[in-house]
Write a protein that holds these residues in place. Structure first.
Motif, PDB file in Angstrom:
ATOM      1  N   LEU A 153       0.899  -1.201  -0.050  1.00 38.19           N
ATOM      2  CA  LEU A 153       0.113  -0.004   0.166  1.00 38.19           C
ATOM      3  C   LEU A 153       0.718   1.427   0.009  1.00 38.19           C
ATOM      4  CD1 LEU A 153      -2.666   1.763   0.414  1.00 38.19           C
ATOM      5  CD2 LEU A 153      -2.417   1.242   2.963  1.00 38.19           C
ATOM      6  N   TRP A 204       0.138  -7.738   3.974  1.00 39.98           N
ATOM      7  CA  TRP A 204       0.203  -6.317   3.331  1.00 39.98           C
ATOM      8  C   TRP A 204       1.048  -5.576   4.048  1.00 39.98           C
ATOM      9  CZ3 TRP A 204      -0.913  -1.717   5.612  1.00 39.98           C
ATOM     10  CH2 TRP A 204      -1.539  -1.854   7.028  1.00 39.98           C
ATOM     11  N   GLU A 246       2.633  -1.279   4.280  1.00 39.57           N
ATOM     12  CA  GLU A 246       2.693   0.085   3.745  1.00 39.57           C
ATOM     13  C   GLU A 246       4.276   0.361   3.217  1.00 39.57           C
ATOM     14  OE1 GLU A 246       1.692   4.755   5.077  1.00 39.57           O
ATOM     15  OE2 GLU A 246       1.190   3.024   6.343  1.00 39.57           O
ATOM     16  N   VAL A 254      -2.257   0.377  -4.798  1.00 35.31           N
ATOM     17  CA  VAL A 254      -1.577  -0.659  -4.288  1.00 35.31           C
ATOM     18  C   VAL A 254      -0.784  -1.462  -5.474  1.00 35.31           C
ATOM     19  CG1 VAL A 254      -3.216  -0.787  -2.404  1.00 35.31           C
ATOM     20  CG2 VAL A 254      -3.525  -2.075  -4.454  1.00 35.31           C
TER      21      VAL A 254
END
Length: 300
Positions: free
Chosen positions: A96, A132, A134, A147
């Motif tokens: 992300l 996931w 960041e 993303v």
């Protein structure tokens, strides 16, 4: 830069499967004998794929052994580049983008979807489907928020379209890569809004016999064995006939017809006038400097 460490839990060993060994041989063959270390980055990338999307410590050692490198050198590379995952990831690894353009366009809402559908950051879902993380800018700022999932970009997200995207991936349904709205690439939504006049893209045609008349250029100077140096000072007339400036001759002819003299003749006239009006300044009446030291004898 964040600190990157190996995962606490590691497999006991790693060996090259036949498919990875064949890839390694092709990569190493690209480099001269004794330069096998040049293949370290692509081989680590292929090893990560074979290991399930991450690089266990035994896999890093296996790459070092295959290339004849010290383990620490390969470990330095694996821990430096963020393209290498040092801990397990899901089948679909969601990266992300949280940098400013995406943040201003709703990346925080996309993050909440990750937390709701997958769990906390760096966590692999119970079924091994998702994880996931960041990350910094992924270079798709025009299509923010976005993303990267494995090797593909998914852009122009909303919480609703992102949730549907995750559901479709989990169910094995086909998904659309790229913008998740009606955009095509980075064009405005709904299509282009400027430069729409078809006349901008039409080629102009000229009817034979209606071309505008141009001043007749003087005949080119006869060819000589010596190639003129057009960059030398005072060679304006040579430059007039240069193919690099086909309009130079026309412009010079027009100027001479209007003023009665070309640029070089004007420049020479100005220099002569200056010399005549101030001979002591221009140097025409100065006593030449003696040779030798270049300094006048004070007794003379």
């Amino acid at each position: 830069m964040s600190v990157r460490r190996l995962a606490a839990e590691q497999p006991e060993s790693f060996s090259f499967p036949p498919e990875l060994e064949a890839i390694a041989q092709k990569l190493i063959a690209k480099y001269p004998e004794g330069r096998q270390a040049s293949a370290v980055v692509p081989l680590l990338w292929e090893t990560q794929k074979a290991a399930g999307g991450w690089l266990p410590e035994p896999a890093i050692r296996a790459v070092a052994e295959r290339l004849g490198m010290a383990n620490i050198r390969v470990l330095e590379i694996a821990t430096f580049y963020t393209m290498f995952n040092l801990e397990p990831v899901g089948k679909y690894f969601v990266q992300l983008c949280g940098t400013t353009p995406c943040m201003l366009r709703g990346a925080e809402a996309i993050k909440h979807v990750c937390e709701k559908k997958i769990g906390h950051e760096r966590h692999v879902s119970a079924d091994g489907t998702f994880s996931w993380l960041e990350v910094e800018c992924l270079g798709a700022c025009t299509n923010a928020p976005m993303v990267q999932i494995n090797d593909d970009y998914y852009e122009d997200l909303t919480p609703e379209t992102f949730e549907k995207l995750l559901d479709d991936l989990a169910a094995g349904r086909p998904v659309k890569v790229g913008p998740q709205n009606s955009r095509r690439g980075s064009e405005p939504e709904g299509g282009p809004r400027v430069l729409l006049d078809p006349a901008l893209y039409a080629f102009a045609t000229t009817v034979p016999g209606t071309e505008p008349s141009a001043p007749e250029a003087p005949a080119p100077a006869p060819a000589t064995a010596e190639t003129p140096d057009l960059l030398s000072a005072g060679r304006h007339r040579a430059a007039e006939g240069s193919p690099a400036d086909p309009m130079g001759a026309v412009a010079a002819a027009q100027e001479k017809a209007a003023d009665g003299a070309d640029t070089r003749e004007k420049r020479e006239a100005v220099a002569a006038e200056a010399q005549a009006s101030s001979p002591s300044v221009t140097g025409s009446d100065r006593e030449p400097v003696k040779t030798g030291t270049g300094v006048r004898d004070p007794e003379e």
